[in-house]
Enzyme design. Structure first.
Site, short mmCIF file in Angstrom:
data_model
loop_
_atom_site.label_atom_id
_atom_site.label_comp_id
_atom_site.label_asym_id
_atom_site.label_seq_id
_atom_site.Cartn_x
_atom_site.Cartn_y
_atom_site.Cartn_z
N LYS A 27 0.84 -1.21 0.00
CA LYS A 27 0.00 0.00 0.00
C LYS A 27 0.87 1.25 0.00
O LYS A 27 0.63 2.19 -0.78
CB LYS A 27 -0.91 -0.04 1.24
CG LYS A 27 -1.89 1.09 1.33
CD LYS A 27 -3.16 0.65 2.05
CE LYS A 27 -3.00 0.55 3.56
NZ LYS A 27 -2.95 1.87 4.22
N SER A 28 1.87 1.29 0.86
CA SER A 28 2.72 2.50 0.94
C SER A 28 3.41 2.78 -0.40
O SER A 28 3.48 3.93 -0.84
CB SER A 28 3.79 2.31 2.01
OG SER A 28 3.20 2.18 3.27
N ARG A 32 2.85 6.02 -3.19
CA ARG A 32 3.99 6.86 -3.59
C ARG A 32 4.26 6.75 -5.09
O ARG A 32 4.72 7.72 -5.72
CB ARG A 32 5.22 6.46 -2.77
CG ARG A 32 5.10 6.92 -1.29
CD ARG A 32 6.01 6.10 -0.40
NE ARG A 32 6.10 6.60 0.97
CZ ARG A 32 5.21 6.34 1.94
NH1 ARG A 32 4.13 5.61 1.69
NH2 ARG A 32 5.41 6.81 3.16
N GLY A 101 -5.22 7.61 5.47
CA GLY A 101 -4.35 8.54 6.18
C GLY A 101 -3.10 8.87 5.37
O GLY A 101 -2.63 10.02 5.36
N ARG A 129 -8.83 11.74 12.69
CA ARG A 129 -7.41 11.45 12.97
C ARG A 129 -6.58 12.73 13.00
O ARG A 129 -6.87 13.69 12.29
CB ARG A 129 -6.88 10.46 11.93
CG ARG A 129 -7.59 9.12 12.05
CD ARG A 129 -7.08 8.11 11.07
NE ARG A 129 -5.68 7.79 11.31
CZ ARG A 129 -4.95 7.03 10.51
NH1 ARG A 129 -5.48 6.53 9.41
NH2 ARG A 129 -3.70 6.75 10.80
N SER A 180 7.21 8.78 12.58
CA SER A 180 6.12 8.67 11.60
C SER A 180 6.64 8.86 10.19
O SER A 180 7.14 9.93 9.84
CB SER A 180 5.04 9.71 11.90
OG SER A 180 4.17 9.82 10.79
N ASP A 333 1.95 -1.39 11.76
CA ASP A 333 0.61 -1.79 11.30
C ASP A 333 0.27 -3.23 11.67
O ASP A 333 -0.84 -3.70 11.40
CB ASP A 333 0.51 -1.62 9.78
CG ASP A 333 0.50 -0.15 9.38
OD1 ASP A 333 0.15 0.70 10.23
OD2 ASP A 333 0.86 0.15 8.23
N ARG A 364 -6.38 1.10 18.10
CA ARG A 364 -6.12 -0.34 17.92
C ARG A 364 -5.80 -1.06 19.22
O ARG A 364 -5.95 -2.28 19.31
CB ARG A 364 -5.01 -0.56 16.88
CG ARG A 364 -5.51 -0.27 15.48
CD ARG A 364 -4.49 -0.54 14.40
NE ARG A 364 -5.13 -0.39 13.09
CZ ARG A 364 -4.48 -0.22 11.95
NH1 ARG A 364 -3.15 -0.14 11.94
NH2 ARG A 364 -5.14 -0.12 10.82
C1 S3P Z 1 2.48 4.68 6.35
C2 S3P Z 1 3.06 4.96 7.54
C3 S3P Z 1 2.55 4.49 8.84
C4 S3P Z 1 1.54 3.36 8.68
C5 S3P Z 1 0.58 3.62 7.58
C6 S3P Z 1 1.29 3.82 6.24
C7 S3P Z 1 3.07 5.22 5.11
O1 S3P Z 1 1.92 5.55 9.51
O2 S3P Z 1 0.85 3.15 9.89
O3 S3P Z 1 -0.34 2.52 7.45
O4 S3P Z 1 2.75 4.74 4.00
O5 S3P Z 1 3.91 6.13 5.22
P1 S3P Z 1 2.78 6.56 10.45
O6 S3P Z 1 3.86 7.07 9.63
O7 S3P Z 1 1.81 7.63 10.85
O8 S3P Z 1 3.22 5.71 11.60
#
Ligand code: S3P
Length: 450
Positions: A27-28, A32, A101, A129, A180, A333, A364
Site C-alpha cells: 500500500k505504501s 507513492r 491517512g 485522525r 512517523s 501496522d 487499535r
Molecule cells: C504509512 C506509515 C505508517 C503506517 C501507515 C502507512 C506510510 O503511519 O501506519 O499505514 O505509508 O507512510 P505513520 O507514519 O503515521 O506511523
C-alpha cells in the site's frame, strides 16, 4: 466508500494454512508510485499496483488534478503520463481520500504550494485522525492550511490548503516529534517545492519508501546516520523527477496476517511469494522469530530499489516476550495480528512504546483488547501498549470498528478458536486487501463474508 456497507465475517474454528500464495501489492509503495509518477517527466508504468480503496483514492485524486492515468488492469498495471513538478491542475471539487491517512498526510505536503486552493476530505475515521502533526511543519515552511478544528489540538480534516502564485515555501530543519513515515514524507514532499534545503530528523527508523523512490526517480537526497537510532534526511528544493517504472512488491503488512495464522495453526506450512522485506518493515518477522516462530526466507532479490523474498512459515509453539521498543515503528501496522499471536503464545507478552496505535484507523489498543476479552483472553490495555496472557479463544462476536486490520486479525484468531467468531463491520478490508476472503479460504481459513 465502503464504510456504509455492512459486511460481517463469520470465521469457523480450526483448520490450518498451507500452499503458496501472493498477497496484493504494498500500500505504501502504491501510493507513492502514483504521487511521484504523476509529478515526473515522461511516461512510467507501475506493475503490481494495489487495487485497494486507499491507493485508488490517491490514483483518483491525481486524475482529478488532470493527470492522465490508465488502469489499473487486472494485473495491477497502471500507466501514468507524468505532468512534471508544476503540471497539476486545480480539481473541480474537494479531493475525497476516503479512509486513507497516507493519502491525506502525504498530499498535505505535496499540495501545499501548487498555486491553487484545494480541500482534502475523508470519511468519518479519517476526519477524526490527528493532522496537526503534518500541518504544523508545513505551515512553518510558509504554507497556508486550515483544518476544520484549528482550536482542537489535533487539527482534523477537512483540510483547506490555500496557495497562489505568490506562495513560496522555505526549507526547514525539522525534528519529528514521533516516529512517523507519513509526517517525514509530508515534509520531504513539501521540501521538493521549497527554496533551499529541507531536512527531517527521525527519532527512530520508519519506513523509507519515499526516500528510496525519490532516488529511483533521480532526485538527489542525502541520508546521514546520526547514531544507531536516528537519521537525518536532506534534500534541496526545485529539482525534477525523471519517470521510472515501479514493480510493487507484495505488502508485508498483508502477509503478516498469514504469517501469524500459519504460526498458530498446527499443521500449517505456507509460502508467501514476492513479499517486500525492506528493513524498515520487517518488525513482524523479527518479533515472531523472537516468539519462536518458524520463518525462513528464500529467493531474495532487489526489485526497483526494494528488497523482496518468499517467506515460508510453518507452525510452531510461540512464547510470550516483551516486544523490543525498537521494533515498534518497524511493525506499526502489524500489532492487531501480533496481539492474536500473543494470545496463542505460552506466557505473557508485553507491548510498550506503541501509543501511536491509539490514532490509527481505530484505537487499535482498545479495539484488540475489547475483542480479545470478549473471546475470553486475559489481557489489558495500557496507555502505550498491551499486556496479553496466552490462552484460548472462545466463540464470540467482536467489532472491527470499521478498521481493516482489526477485522483480518480476528479472522485469523478462528484458526485457534473453540467455536465460531463473528466479526462486525468488515467492509474496509477492501481499503488494503481486496480479495482477502478468497485468498484466506484458498489457503485453509474457513471464513465467509455476509
Ligand atoms: C504509512 C506509515 C505508517 C503506517 C501507515 C502507512 C506510510 O503511519 O501506519 O499505514 O505509508 O507512510 P505513520 O507514519 O503515521 O506511523
Amino acid at each position: 466508500m465502503s464504510e456504509h456497507l455492512l459486511i460481517n465475517y463469520i470465521a469457523q474454528p480450526g483448520g490450518h494454512l498451507s500452499g503458496q500464495l501472493r498477497v496484493p501489492g504494498d500500500k505504501s509503495i502504491s501510493h507513492r508510485s502514483i504521487m511521484l509518477g504523476s509529478l515526473s517527466e515522461g511516461t512510467m508504468t507501475i506493475s503490481g499496483f494495489l487495487q485497494g480503496e486507499d491507493s485508488l483514492a490517491t490514483l483518483k485524486a491525481f486524475r482529478a488534478m488532470g493527470v492522465e492515468i490508465q488502469g489499473p488492469d487486472e494485473q495491477g498495471r497502471v500507466v501514468i503520463q507524468g505532468v512534471g513538478m508544476h503540471g497539476l491542475k486545480k480539481p473541480d471539487a474537494a479531493l475525497d481520500l476516503g479512509n486513507s491517512g497516507t493519502s491525506m498526510r502525504l498530499l498535505t505536503g505535496l499540495l501545499s504550494a501548487q498555486g491553487f486552493d484545494i480541500t482534502l476530505a475523508g470519511d468519518h475515521s479519517l476526519s477524526s485522525r490527528p493532522m496537526k502533526r503534518v500541518i504544523d511543519p508545513v505551515i512553518q515552511m510558509g504554507a497556508d492550511i486550515k483544518s476544520s478544528a484549528n482550536e482542537n489540538a489535533a487539527g482534523t480534516a477537512p483540510l483547506n490548503i490555500h496557495s497562489d502564485d505568490k506562495t513560496q515555501l522555505t526549507g526547514i530543519n525539522y525534528t519529528l516529534p514521533m516516529a512517523s513515515a507519513q509526517v517525514k514524507s509530508c515534509v520531504l514532499l513539501a521540501g521538493l517545492y521549497a527554496q533551499g534545503e529541507t531536512c527531517v530528523t527521525e527519532p527512530a527508523p520508519t519506513r523509507d519508501h519515499t526516500e528510496r523512490m525519490l532516488q529511483g526517480f533521480g532526485y538527489q537526497l542525502e541520508v546521514k546516520k546520526l547514531d544507531d537510532q536516528r537519521s537525518k534526511i536532506c534534500l534541496q528544493g526545485g529539482g525534477q523527477l525523471t519517470a521510472c517504472d515501479i514493480d510493487v512488491p507484495s505488502d508485508i503488512s498483508s502477509a503478516a496476517f498469514f504469517m501469524v495464522g500459519a504460526s498458530i495453526a498446527e499443521g500449517s506450512d505456507l509460502t508467501l511469494q514476492h513479499v517486500g522485506i525492506n528493513p524498515t518493515r520487517i518488525g513482524i518477522i523479527n518479533i515472531l522469530q523472537q516468539m519462536g516462530a518458524d520463518i525462513s526466507l528464500s529467493n531474495k532479490k532487489d526489485v526497483g530499489g526494494e528488497p523482496v523474498a518468499d517467506i515460508r512459515i510453518r507452525h510452531a509453539q510461540l512464547k510470550g516476550i516483551h516486544i523490543p521498543e525498537d521494533q515498534v515503528p518497524l511493525a506499526i501496522d502489524e500489532f492487531p495480528v501480533i496481539a492474536i499471536a500473543a494470545a496463542c503464545a505460552q506466557g505473557q507478552t508485553i507491548l510498550t512504546g506503541a501509543e501511536e496505535l491509539r490514532v490509527k484507523e481505530s484505537d487499535r489498543i482498545q479495539a484488540m483488547i475489547d475483542g480479545m476479552q470478549i473471546l475470553g483472553i486475559d489481557c489489558e490495555g495500557t496507555e502505550d501498549g498491551m499486556i496479553i496472557n496466552g490462552g484460548e479463544f472462545n466463540s464470540g462476536t467482536v467489532d472491527s470498528l470499521g478498521d481493516h486490520r482489526i477485522a483480518m486479525a480476528f479472522a485469523m484468531a478462528a484458526l485457534k478458536a473453540k467455536s465460531t467468531i463473528t466479526i462486525k463491520d468488515c467492509a474496509n478490508v477492501n481499503t488494503s486487501f481486496p480479495g482477502f476472503i478468497a485468498l484466506a479460504r484458498s489457503s485453509g481459513l474457513q471464513v465467509d463474508a455476509q
